[in-house]
Motif scaffolding. Structure first.
Motif, PDB file in Angstrom:
ATOM      1  N   PHE A 116     -17.540 -49.134  -5.127  1.00  0.00           N
ATOM      2  CA  PHE A 116     -17.323 -49.913  -4.089  1.00  0.00           C
ATOM      3  C   PHE A 116     -17.674 -49.461  -2.703  1.00  0.00           C
ATOM      4  N   SER A 117     -18.569 -48.368  -2.849  1.00  0.00           N
ATOM      5  CA  SER A 117     -18.968 -48.051  -1.679  1.00  0.00           C
ATOM      6  C   SER A 117     -19.742 -48.957  -0.575  1.00  0.00           C
ATOM      7  N   GLY A 118     -20.231 -49.564  -1.080  1.00  0.00           N
ATOM      8  CA  GLY A 118     -21.321 -50.825  -0.511  1.00  0.00           C
ATOM      9  C   GLY A 118     -20.456 -51.844   0.147  1.00  0.00           C
ATOM     10  N   MET A 119     -19.437 -52.197  -0.514  1.00  0.00           N
ATOM     11  CA  MET A 119     -18.429 -52.960   0.146  1.00  0.00           C
ATOM     12  C   MET A 119     -17.571 -52.387   1.365  1.00  0.00           C
ATOM     13  N   ASN A 120     -17.204 -51.144   1.093  1.00  0.00           N
ATOM     14  CA  ASN A 120     -16.308 -50.198   2.080  1.00  0.00           C
ATOM     15  C   ASN A 120     -16.975 -50.194   3.086  1.00  0.00           C
ATOM     16  N   ASN A 121     -18.600 -49.684   2.960  1.00  0.00           N
ATOM     17  CA  ASN A 121     -19.219 -49.688   4.121  1.00  0.00           C
ATOM     18  C   ASN A 121     -19.661 -50.864   5.094  1.00  0.00           C
ATOM     19  N   ARG A 122     -19.481 -51.893   4.444  1.00  0.00           N
ATOM     20  CA  ARG A 122     -19.914 -53.320   5.070  1.00  0.00           C
ATOM     21  C   ARG A 122     -18.556 -53.664   5.722  1.00  0.00           C
ATOM     22  N   MET A 123     -17.487 -53.427   5.086  1.00  0.00           N
ATOM     23  CA  MET A 123     -16.041 -53.820   5.915  1.00  0.00           C
ATOM     24  C   MET A 123     -15.978 -52.994   7.090  1.00  0.00           C
ATOM     25  N   ASP A 124     -16.337 -51.606   7.114  1.00  0.00           N
ATOM     26  CA  ASP A 124     -16.309 -50.808   8.106  1.00  0.00           C
ATOM     27  C   ASP A 124     -16.924 -51.115   9.224  1.00  0.00           C
ATOM     28  N   ALA A 125     -18.300 -51.771   9.170  1.00  0.00           N
ATOM     29  CA  ALA A 125     -19.133 -52.253   9.953  1.00  0.00           C
ATOM     30  C   ALA A 125     -18.516 -53.641  10.568  1.00  0.00           C
ATOM     31  N   LEU A 126     -17.958 -54.377   9.643  1.00  0.00           N
ATOM     32  CA  LEU A 126     -17.540 -55.704  10.198  1.00  0.00           C
ATOM     33  C   LEU A 126     -16.233 -55.370  10.870  1.00  0.00           C
ATOM     34  N   CYS A 127     -15.345 -54.512  10.680  1.00  0.00           N
ATOM     35  CA  CYS A 127     -14.530 -54.263  11.301  1.00  0.00           C
ATOM     36  C   CYS A 127     -14.608 -53.502  12.933  1.00  0.00           C
ATOM     37  N   ALA A 128     -15.906 -52.954  13.052  1.00  0.00           N
ATOM     38  CA  ALA A 128     -16.333 -52.393  14.104  1.00  0.00           C
ATOM     39  C   ALA A 128     -16.460 -53.259  15.262  1.00  0.00           C
ATOM     40  N   ASP A 129     -16.856 -54.579  14.783  1.00  0.00           N
ATOM     41  CA  ASP A 129     -17.042 -55.646  15.618  1.00  0.00           C
ATOM     42  C   ASP A 129     -15.843 -56.322  16.483  1.00  0.00           C
ATOM     43  N   TYR A 130     -14.617 -55.829  15.906  1.00  0.00           N
ATOM     44  CA  TYR A 130     -13.199 -56.347  16.215  1.00  0.00           C
ATOM     45  C   TYR A 130     -12.691 -55.547  17.261  1.00  0.00           C
ATOM     46  N   THR A 131     -11.845 -55.868  18.225  1.00  0.00           N
ATOM     47  CA  THR A 131     -11.039 -55.173  19.059  1.00  0.00           C
ATOM     48  C   THR A 131      -9.658 -54.630  18.255  1.00  0.00           C
TER      49      THR A 131
END
Length: 158
Positions: A116-131
């Motif tokens: 699941f590391s790929g999805m976890n990394n993508r979710m971290d990057a996605l969340c970084a775009d939000y306050t």
């Protein structure tokens, strides 16, 4: 003006529902492919995830949380135990000597994290775009969506 506002609101609500349907499809596909990597059926992984998230529990509690018939759960637990994902232990709190608790084998979780590391990394990057405030609203929406799904599943089970 009120009619325009109502129309706009309906369109936004439909867009949210459509996005959730798309998300459901993509997550189902991800879970199937994930399961193929670690040799877990989707329902087996769902049960393992419940045990990992909520800690050791009785098969009866797991059956209730997963919305599965106890007889169905027996086969799932057999597969999880044979795969080394869980152990069944005698429940020391119970007067019934047959009572067991199901516990995840935490050492096996590294295999799950790796896949699941790929999805976890993508979710971290996605969340970084939000306050922080936006993430709070998103988390609330997702929790409430989960609650609505659980209520709807309970209705259908009656």
């Amino acid at each position: 003006m009120a009619a325009d506002e109502a129309t706009r609101r309906r369109k936004l609500t439909v867009a949210v529902k459509d996005a959730l349907r798309d998300l459901n499809i993509e997550l189902s596909l991800l879970n199937r492919r994930f399961g193929g990597q670690v040799e877990l059926r989707e329902v087996d992984f769902s049960c393992l995830d419940l045990i990992n998230r909520h800690g050791p529990m009785s098969p009866k509690e797991l059956s209730r949380r997963a919305g599965l018939h106890p007889a169905t759960l027996t086969g799932i637990l057999d597969r999880l135990q044979n795969g080394g994902w869980i152990v069944r232990e005698r429940d020391p709190e119970s007067a019934d000597r047959r009572a067991v608790t199901v516990r995840a084998v935490r050492e096996r979780n590294s295999a799950l994290y790796e896949v699941f590391s790929g999805m976890n990394n993508r979710m971290d990057a996605l969340c970084a775009d939000y306050t922080d405030d936006e993430l709070t609203v998103i988390a609330d929406f997702l929790r409430r969506t989960g609650g609505a799904g659980q209520q709807s599943a309970d209705e259908l089970a009656r």
